[in-house]
Design an enzyme around this catalytic site. Sequence first.
Site, PDB file in Angstrom:
ATOM      1  CD  GLU A 280      -3.105   0.625   2.311  1.00  0.00           C
ATOM      2  OE1 GLU A 280      -3.057  -0.444   2.960  1.00  0.00           O
ATOM      3  OE2 GLU A 280      -3.917   1.524   2.552  1.00  0.00           O
ATOM      4  CG  HIS A 301       8.210 -28.788   3.671  1.00  0.00           C
ATOM      5  ND1 HIS A 301       8.903 -29.969   3.592  1.00  0.00           N
ATOM      6  CD2 HIS A 301       8.675 -28.146   4.779  1.00  0.00           C
ATOM      7  CE1 HIS A 301       9.727 -30.059   4.626  1.00  0.00           C
ATOM      8  NE2 HIS A 301       9.614 -28.966   5.353  1.00  0.00           N
ATOM      9  CE  LYS A 415     -10.686   2.579   3.544  1.00  0.00           C
ATOM     10  NZ  LYS A 415     -10.288   3.433   4.660  1.00  0.00           N
TER      11      LYS A 415
HETATM   12  O1  PA5 Z   1      -3.356   1.978   5.730  1.00  0.00           O
HETATM   13  C1  PA5 Z   1      -4.479   2.383   5.506  1.00  0.00           C
HETATM   14  O2  PA5 Z   1      -4.739   3.592   5.446  1.00  0.00           O
HETATM   15  C2  PA5 Z   1      -5.638   1.437   5.330  1.00  0.00           C
HETATM   16  O3  PA5 Z   1      -5.237   0.119   5.289  1.00  0.00           O
HETATM   17  C3  PA5 Z   1      -6.626   1.602   6.472  1.00  0.00           C
HETATM   18  O4  PA5 Z   1      -6.023   1.180   7.666  1.00  0.00           O
HETATM   19  C4  PA5 Z   1      -7.897   0.804   6.219  1.00  0.00           C
HETATM   20  O5  PA5 Z   1      -8.433   1.110   4.977  1.00  0.00           O
HETATM   21  C5  PA5 Z   1      -8.927   1.090   7.297  1.00  0.00           C
HETATM   22  O6  PA5 Z   1      -9.155   2.463   7.398  1.00  0.00           O
HETATM   23  P1  PA5 Z   1      -9.798   3.097   8.661  1.00  0.00           P
HETATM   24  O7  PA5 Z   1      -8.940   2.825   9.831  1.00  0.00           O
HETATM   25  O8  PA5 Z   1      -9.901   4.549   8.341  1.00  0.00           O
HETATM   26  O9  PA5 Z   1     -11.150   2.465   8.836  1.00  0.00           O
END
Ligand code: PA5
Length: 446
Positions: A280, A301, A415
């Site tokens: 990410e 394995h 999202k």
């Molecule tokens: O790293 C990130 O920003 C995402 O993985 C968020 O943690 C994830 O989308 C969840 O978002 P939120 O904590 O706003 O619900």
Amino acid sequence: MLELYFANMLEEAIGEKGLSLLQIESLRDNIEKAHEQIIKRKWQELAFLDLAAYDTSSIKEIAAEVISTSDYFLLLGIGGSAMGPRVILEALKPLHNYISSPKIFIYDNIDPRTLNAILSIIDASKTSVNVVTKSGTTAETLASFMVLWNKMEKALGKDAAKRFIISTSPAKGMMRELVNEYGFKSLPIPDGIVGRYSVFSSAGLLISEIAGINTTELLSGARDIIQRCQVSELWENPAYVFSALLYLMSVKEGRNINVMMPYADGLKAAAEWFCQLWAESLGKLGFGLTPYPSLGTTDQHSQLQLWLEGPEDKVVIFIHIGDYAVDIKIPNIFEEKERCSCLAGNSLSDLIKAAEEATEVVLSEASKPNMTLYMPTIDAYHVGQLLQFLELSTVVIGFLFGVNPFNQPWIEKGKENIFAMLSKDEFCQKKELLKRLRLDNVCWRL
Ligand code: PA5
């Protein structure tokens, strides 16, 4: 202290597929620029480096209350809001629910079968629910919160609100509005903290306290890594060396897959958490490193064949555990059988370490780059070190690639699309999405 062994990334050890010291030296200017940005906290999102120094007394107070009033603790969140908490729990309290109370569940994936199973176990009057969402607007988390709130309110009436703890932005977002309207207890995930870098905020710390994990040690490990990795000199800073090596393996050698392979069941979730951080944070502008979670010895394995004879596109990062803290001796039995006699008298930790070292040797002999993060033992202090080290390294390598390691525009788009798909407004984007789906919906019936 963690240690980084990187000889097997260098040409001296693995020949022409290794990196030269000169290549690493050539990154000196870029590392200096990254250093400057980090030390001067030039991005607000670098606030994660200071989380380990925050006061945790309100987290501890709420945790004590949960422990004294609850048999069940349910964390609702997804992405960084679930993966970080899960890493700590699985590393430091393996099989927690078989051994201790309150029983802990992390519900992230909105699979109805999972929630159904959890609901069939918990008792509303003895359950505390921690909703973890930085933005306060994530569909999966909101939906599971809505289900839980509805159930708990029906069962407990007004008292239900006392059983919810909301970890979210201090001032923004829909969950914060609900905190203000319904009087839920809340803990802040400070401004500037991005989900996947939030493990040392209330997101990861409340569950840790509830599970009986020593958060003081966890945070002390994290702080010591920050201290250790604030030297500007490339060769003296493990995060800079780690990032520089993986960056060069990508841009010079086309090795764009990074296998993260701990030799410990408790760190399997850490490998998955690393994958989120890496994917990410770095997958941008056509750059990126594909992270690949793995587990030793299990994946010897299943995956090793591919690493040795498949495409030359990987770097393997081992996590070696110095001391497993507990051990089991393999008994001296069946010694007349050749293979058994070889194992007899050793311990399981001797065996797992031998398996790891053998893999390291076989990869190196075949000129496959690999390096090892040595973790003296799996305790709160060293887990704190490991997580903080990987977070910091993510930022450094992101800066080397020239990408913003803190945003996630396509995750945000995903999202929004969830809401669009479910929108009740027929003129919204949903229609467009559905049209496209219909086109793709040509299939074979199996
Ligand atoms: O790293 C990130 O920003 C995402 O993985 C968020 O943690 C994830 O989308 C969840 O978002 P939120 O904590 O706003 O619900």
